[in-house]
Design an enzyme around this catalytic site. Sequence first.
Site, mmCIF file in Angstrom:
data_model
loop_
_atom_site.group_PDB
_atom_site.id
_atom_site.type_symbol
_atom_site.label_atom_id
_atom_site.label_comp_id
_atom_site.label_asym_id
_atom_site.label_seq_id
_atom_site.Cartn_x
_atom_site.Cartn_y
_atom_site.Cartn_z
ATOM 1 N N HIS A 208 -12.298 -0.104 4.969
ATOM 2 C CA HIS A 208 -10.749 -0.175 5.091
ATOM 3 C C HIS A 208 -10.174 0.501 6.314
ATOM 4 O O HIS A 208 -9.721 -0.145 7.294
ATOM 5 C CB HIS A 208 -10.068 0.419 3.768
ATOM 6 C CG HIS A 208 -8.842 0.288 3.866
ATOM 7 N ND1 HIS A 208 -8.091 0.019 2.471
ATOM 8 C CD2 HIS A 208 -7.821 -0.250 4.705
ATOM 9 C CE1 HIS A 208 -6.741 0.003 2.577
ATOM 10 N NE2 HIS A 208 -6.451 -0.265 4.020
ATOM 11 N N HIS B 188 -5.739 1.403 10.254
ATOM 12 C CA HIS B 188 -7.073 0.713 10.285
ATOM 13 C C HIS B 188 -7.567 0.739 11.719
ATOM 14 O O HIS B 188 -8.136 -0.249 12.318
ATOM 15 C CB HIS B 188 -7.160 -0.724 10.167
ATOM 16 C CG HIS B 188 -6.263 -0.987 8.802
ATOM 17 N ND1 HIS B 188 -5.566 -1.971 8.459
ATOM 18 C CD2 HIS B 188 -6.003 -0.363 7.559
ATOM 19 C CE1 HIS B 188 -4.734 -1.999 7.251
ATOM 20 N NE2 HIS B 188 -5.207 -0.771 6.645
ATOM 21 N N GLU C 90 0.937 -1.074 0.039
ATOM 22 C CA GLU C 90 -0.059 -0.297 -0.117
ATOM 23 C C GLU C 90 0.781 1.410 -0.054
ATOM 24 O O GLU C 90 0.519 2.449 0.425
ATOM 25 C CB GLU C 90 -1.053 -0.130 1.223
ATOM 26 C CG GLU C 90 -2.088 -0.949 1.161
ATOM 27 C CD GLU C 90 -3.297 -0.631 1.895
ATOM 28 O OE1 GLU C 90 -4.256 -0.204 1.517
ATOM 29 O OE2 GLU C 90 -3.229 -0.591 3.264
ATOM 30 N N HIS D 244 -1.395 6.055 7.468
ATOM 31 C CA HIS D 244 -2.498 5.130 7.003
ATOM 32 C C HIS D 244 -2.674 4.345 8.173
ATOM 33 O O HIS D 244 -1.948 3.635 8.625
ATOM 34 C CB HIS D 244 -2.065 4.465 5.875
ATOM 35 C CG HIS D 244 -3.371 3.400 5.374
ATOM 36 N ND1 HIS D 244 -4.787 3.677 5.141
ATOM 37 C CD2 HIS D 244 -3.232 2.129 5.212
ATOM 38 C CE1 HIS D 244 -5.279 2.644 4.886
ATOM 39 N NE2 HIS D 244 -4.412 1.620 4.983
HETATM 40 ZN ZN LIG Z 1 -4.758 -0.360 4.631
#
Ligand SMILES: [Zn+2]
Length: 288
Positions: free
Chosen positions: A198, A116, A95, A114
Amino acid sequence: MDWYSNPNPSQGGRWAEQDVKELRRKLITANHILHHHGVVDAYGHISIRHPQNADIYIMCGYMAPALVSSPDDLIEYWVKDSSTVDLNAKKGYSERFIHGEIFRMYPTINCVIHSHAEDVLPYVAATGVQLLPVFHMAGFLGARVPIFDIAKVYEQGNRQDMLVRNARFGTALAEAFSVNPASGFPAPDHNVVLMKRHGYTTHGTDIETAVYRAIYTKINASAQTRTAIIRSAFLVEGGSATKGDDGFEAMSEEMIEGCRIMNEGTQDKPWRLWAAEVENLDLYVNNG
Ligand SMILES: [Zn+2]
């Protein structure tokens, strides 16, 4: 003069003057802080733009952020296509295109995160409930947090695992930070973009700003969820809704803007606390 009338200047303007060795060390510390605060677990990542070469960004290889301990764990990528600068570099994150495409579109951004984080997941779970700033520390969220839906850019044959695993997906996500993507991307309009089914992505002109936003997005989401729970309990007990249709009295746009400015003026303070916390925990090693 107080912090409000004289907010601390962002380090972003001085980014190019910073020492890359120092920034690598700070990037390792940031990996540890994000883990310690539950923003990342074995998944999730943070990157920085190279201060002396804006065409390069730096992030750790394929490993859990808590275990990043040395500059050898970091990989340099070209912003233009997220290929490695060193052709023999070790394995990286699939990613990384999240980071590469945001750096490519927004020259003012020097750090991308980023996540989660569990507390944010109810707001990306396709329920239609919007994430809103519920207290002053989250003014940076703005009045509307966009939700990026990767399903809209899938083409036949794409593996539909939600991962931003190529430049096309990364470009689509990066565009979600802008109200008008066709304008040439001078600067992002949004500080946080939720990613449907996500997680979320945030950024900053420096590491401290991005880490602050990543952590307080999570804290705000947790507070909003608990607000909804007590609201529901109150209604069940016979109370009556007196606020908006959803029972939640949102901050005004003026309040949000005032809080955003305050956030940017004070976010260097938590960084020093958070860095001291991880420096005193055995799990985290920083040989940067
Ligand atoms: Zn991710």
